[in-house]
Design an enzyme around this catalytic site. Structure first.
Site, mmCIF file in Angstrom:
data_model
loop_
_atom_site.group_PDB
_atom_site.id
_atom_site.type_symbol
_atom_site.label_atom_id
_atom_site.label_comp_id
_atom_site.label_asym_id
_atom_site.label_seq_id
_atom_site.Cartn_x
_atom_site.Cartn_y
_atom_site.Cartn_z
ATOM 1 N N CYS A 197 6.170 -2.927 -6.206
ATOM 2 C CA CYS A 197 6.917 -3.743 -5.257
ATOM 3 C C CYS A 197 6.145 -5.039 -4.968
ATOM 4 O O CYS A 197 4.989 -5.198 -5.370
ATOM 5 C CB CYS A 197 7.157 -2.961 -3.960
ATOM 6 S SG CYS A 197 5.711 -2.824 -2.895
ATOM 7 N N CYS B 226 2.746 -4.583 -3.172
ATOM 8 C CA CYS B 226 1.677 -4.106 -4.051
ATOM 9 C C CYS B 226 1.204 -5.213 -4.991
ATOM 10 O O CYS B 226 0.012 -5.325 -5.276
ATOM 11 C CB CYS B 226 2.130 -2.890 -4.847
ATOM 12 S SG CYS B 226 2.254 -1.405 -3.808
ATOM 13 N N GLU C 34 0.393 2.594 -5.619
ATOM 14 C CA GLU C 34 -0.519 1.561 -6.133
ATOM 15 C C GLU C 34 -1.527 1.142 -5.064
ATOM 16 O O GLU C 34 -2.711 0.976 -5.326
ATOM 17 C CB GLU C 34 0.252 0.311 -6.587
ATOM 18 C CG GLU C 34 1.276 0.565 -7.656
ATOM 19 C CD GLU C 34 2.663 0.816 -7.064
ATOM 20 O OE1 GLU C 34 2.819 1.742 -6.234
ATOM 21 O OE2 GLU C 34 3.589 0.096 -7.457
ATOM 22 N N GLU D 239 5.020 8.806 2.282
ATOM 23 C CA GLU D 239 6.091 8.278 3.126
ATOM 24 C C GLU D 239 5.958 8.740 4.569
ATOM 25 O O GLU D 239 5.153 9.620 4.887
ATOM 26 C CB GLU D 239 7.451 8.688 2.548
ATOM 27 C CG GLU D 239 7.678 8.078 1.169
ATOM 28 C CD GLU D 239 9.023 8.405 0.570
ATOM 29 O OE1 GLU D 239 9.374 7.771 -0.432
ATOM 30 O OE2 GLU D 239 9.731 9.303 1.098
ATOM 31 N N ASN E 1 2.368 7.936 -3.620
ATOM 32 C CA ASN E 1 3.061 7.373 -2.465
ATOM 33 C C ASN E 1 3.064 8.395 -1.326
ATOM 34 O O ASN E 1 3.165 9.604 -1.557
ATOM 35 C CB ASN E 1 4.474 6.905 -2.826
ATOM 36 C CG ASN E 1 5.348 7.967 -3.459
ATOM 37 O OD1 ASN E 1 4.859 8.845 -4.160
ATOM 38 N ND2 ASN E 1 6.640 7.886 -3.231
ATOM 39 N N CYS F 1 2.782 2.759 -0.755
ATOM 40 C CA CYS F 1 3.015 2.973 -2.180
ATOM 41 C C CYS F 1 1.768 3.538 -2.866
ATOM 42 O O CYS F 1 0.634 3.317 -2.424
ATOM 43 C CB CYS F 1 3.358 1.660 -2.864
ATOM 44 S SG CYS F 1 4.798 0.825 -2.195
HETATM 45 ZN ZN ZN Z 1 4.438 -1.061 -3.517
#
Ligand code: ZN
Length: 135
Positions: free
Chosen positions: A92, A95, A56, A45, A43, A54
Site C-alpha cells: 500500500c 508501506c 511489510e 488487524e 499483517n 501491514c
Molecule cells: Zn501497507
C-alpha cells in the site's frame, strides 16, 4: 534466486500468523539486510481498522528494532487466509513511503504471485518522486 526463495519461505511462514479477522486477507513479508539477516512480519488487524498494520511495515519495524540497517530486499506475499498465493499483493502507499524511509535507495521489492511467480520492482518504480530526506 536463492535470496528470493529465502525471503519467500520467511514471508509465507510469517503469513501463517496473520491476524486478519476483518479482511480475511493474510499477508506475510520478509526483509533482508546487507548482511543476509532476515526479518519477517504479518499483517495485524484491529477492530478500529485504522490501527491495523501491514505485514511489510511489521517486517521493516522488526528489522529496525533488531538494529538492522541497509535493508536491501523485501518480499510480500498475500492472499485470502487459508489459500495459497492466488494474486499479487502490492504494498500500500503507506508501506511504500516507509520503504522509502527505511530501505536502501537501490532496494528491490518482490511481490509474490500465483504458482511461485515473483515480480520485481525498484523503490523508484513503486514510489516515484518520493518525499524523503535522502539525496
Ligand atoms: Zn501497507
Amino acid at each position: 534466486m536463492e535470496i528470493i526463495n529465502t525471503l519467500l519461505d520467511a514471508a509465507l511462514k510469517a503469513r501463517k500468523n496473520s491476524y486478519c479477522p476483518y479482511s480475511g486477507f493474510a499477508v506475510g513479508a520478509a526483509v533482508m539486510d546487507d548482511k543476509g539477516n532476515i526479518y519477517s512480519g504479518c499483517n495485524v488487524e484491529n477492530a478500529a481498522y485504522g490501527d491495523s498494520v501491514c505485514a511489510e511495515r511489521v517486517a521493516m519495524f522488526e528489522a529496525v528494532s533488531e538494529g538492522a540497517s541497509n535493508l536491501k530486499y523485501i518480499l510480500v506475499a498475500g492472499s485470502p487466509k487459508g489459500d495459497a498465493i492466488t494474486d499479487y499483493a502490492y504494498p500500500c502507499g503507506t508501506c511504500r513511503q516507509v520503504m522509502s524511509e527505511l530501505m536502501d535507495g537501490d532496494a528491490v521489492i518482490y511481490v509474490a504471485g500465483p504458482e511461485g511467480d515473483i515480480k520485481e520492482y525498484t523503490l523508484e518504480e513503486l514510489l516515484p518522486h518520493s518525499f524523503t530526506l535522502k539525496e
